[in-house]
Design a protein around this motif. Sequence first.
Motif, short mmCIF file in Angstrom:
data_model
loop_
_atom_site.label_atom_id
_atom_site.label_comp_id
_atom_site.label_asym_id
_atom_site.label_seq_id
_atom_site.Cartn_x
_atom_site.Cartn_y
_atom_site.Cartn_z
N HIS A 1 -6.78 1.13 8.48
CA HIS A 1 -6.07 2.35 8.90
C HIS A 1 -4.83 2.57 8.03
N LEU A 2 -4.13 1.51 7.71
CA LEU A 2 -2.94 1.61 6.87
C LEU A 2 -3.32 2.01 5.44
N ILE A 3 -4.41 1.46 4.93
CA ILE A 3 -4.89 1.81 3.59
C ILE A 3 -5.23 3.30 3.53
N LYS A 4 -5.98 3.76 4.52
CA LYS A 4 -6.35 5.18 4.55
C LYS A 4 -5.11 6.07 4.66
N TYR A 5 -4.17 5.65 5.48
CA TYR A 5 -2.92 6.40 5.62
C TYR A 5 -2.22 6.52 4.27
N ALA A 6 -2.12 5.41 3.56
CA ALA A 6 -1.44 5.41 2.25
C ALA A 6 -2.17 6.31 1.25
N LEU A 7 -3.49 6.22 1.21
CA LEU A 7 -4.27 7.03 0.27
C LEU A 7 -4.21 8.51 0.63
N ALA B 1 -8.31 -1.80 -0.72
CA ALA B 1 -9.60 -1.24 -0.28
C ALA B 1 -10.74 -1.92 -1.01
N SER B 2 -10.56 -2.13 -2.29
CA SER B 2 -11.57 -2.81 -3.09
C SER B 2 -11.75 -4.26 -2.63
N LEU C 1 -11.13 -5.63 0.22
CA LEU C 1 -11.73 -5.72 1.56
C LEU C 1 -13.07 -4.99 1.66
N LYS C 2 -13.52 -4.43 0.55
CA LYS C 2 -14.78 -3.68 0.50
C LYS C 2 -14.82 -2.61 1.60
N CYS C 3 -13.77 -1.80 1.64
CA CYS C 3 -13.58 -0.79 2.69
C CYS C 3 -14.38 0.48 2.42
N ILE C 4 -15.63 0.48 2.83
CA ILE C 4 -16.44 1.69 2.73
C ILE C 4 -15.77 2.83 3.50
N GLU C 5 -15.04 2.47 4.54
CA GLU C 5 -14.34 3.46 5.37
C GLU C 5 -13.32 4.26 4.56
N CYS C 6 -12.89 3.73 3.44
CA CYS C 6 -11.87 4.39 2.62
C CYS C 6 -12.48 5.26 1.52
N TYR C 7 -13.79 5.32 1.46
CA TYR C 7 -14.45 6.04 0.37
C TYR C 7 -13.98 7.49 0.24
N SER C 8 -13.95 8.23 1.34
CA SER C 8 -13.59 9.65 1.23
C SER C 8 -12.15 9.82 0.71
N VAL D 1 0.80 -1.23 0.00
CA VAL D 1 0.00 0.00 0.00
C VAL D 1 0.83 1.27 0.00
N LEU D 2 2.08 1.19 0.41
CA LEU D 2 2.91 2.40 0.45
C LEU D 2 3.77 2.58 -0.80
N ASP D 3 3.77 1.58 -1.67
CA ASP D 3 4.50 1.67 -2.93
C ASP D 3 3.77 2.65 -3.85
N HIS D 4 4.51 3.55 -4.47
CA HIS D 4 3.89 4.57 -5.31
C HIS D 4 3.85 4.19 -6.79
N ASP D 5 4.31 3.00 -7.12
CA ASP D 5 4.31 2.57 -8.51
C ASP D 5 2.88 2.23 -8.93
N PHE D 6 2.55 2.49 -10.18
CA PHE D 6 1.22 2.14 -10.66
C PHE D 6 1.19 0.76 -11.30
N VAL D 7 2.34 0.15 -11.48
CA VAL D 7 2.40 -1.23 -11.99
C VAL D 7 2.60 -2.12 -10.78
#
Length: 183
Positions: free
Chosen positions: A67-73, A85-86, A88-95, A36-42
């Motif tokens: 929490h880690l996913i949200k931090y990365a985003l 996020a997809s 795990l179906k993380c609605i919490e990450c929507y914003s 999640v912290l890698d900035h590469d798109f591949v």
Amino acid sequence: MKNLVILIMILSCSSSPRPNQNRVLAITMLKISKYVLDHDFVIDKIDKFFSRKEIIKIKKFRKEIVHLIKYALDRNHSVGAAYLASYLKCIECYSSLRYRLLSPGRAYGWEGPDYSMIESYLTDNQYVYHYPYLISIVSIFKKPIHKIIFLTENERSDIISLSNNKDHESYHWAIWIRRKLKI
């Protein structure tokens, strides 16, 4: 982030009766952090990057991982965070996903189709960060993106303004997102 590092250290050094499970969890958490912290798109899809055992741990520790996913985003672009996020179906990450999707960007544009034609800039694969955010949101809510994201008047105005300014670096992105959101 500091808490994650401490947790990993505790788990990997633990002398509990289940040290192997703790080691697997520590390694899994490290791999999740890298993912999640890698900035590469591949980036590999989840089922290719993580083992079955690791995926079980990911599901088990979903709350902590969110929490880690949200931090990365929130910190930077992260295709891995969008994929997770997809998954795990993380609605919490929507914003966070919404914010990243609606942050003006530009087309990839280094290789591919004939860039003398505007349509070449408007394909999904040109938006190597934005498209995974869009797909993640759609996957979480199971609706078309234009039925999920409702823009504020300022957001709508900004996107329209960018799409009318051919000299702006986000011109093509603005046209692409307008089409997606049916503005």
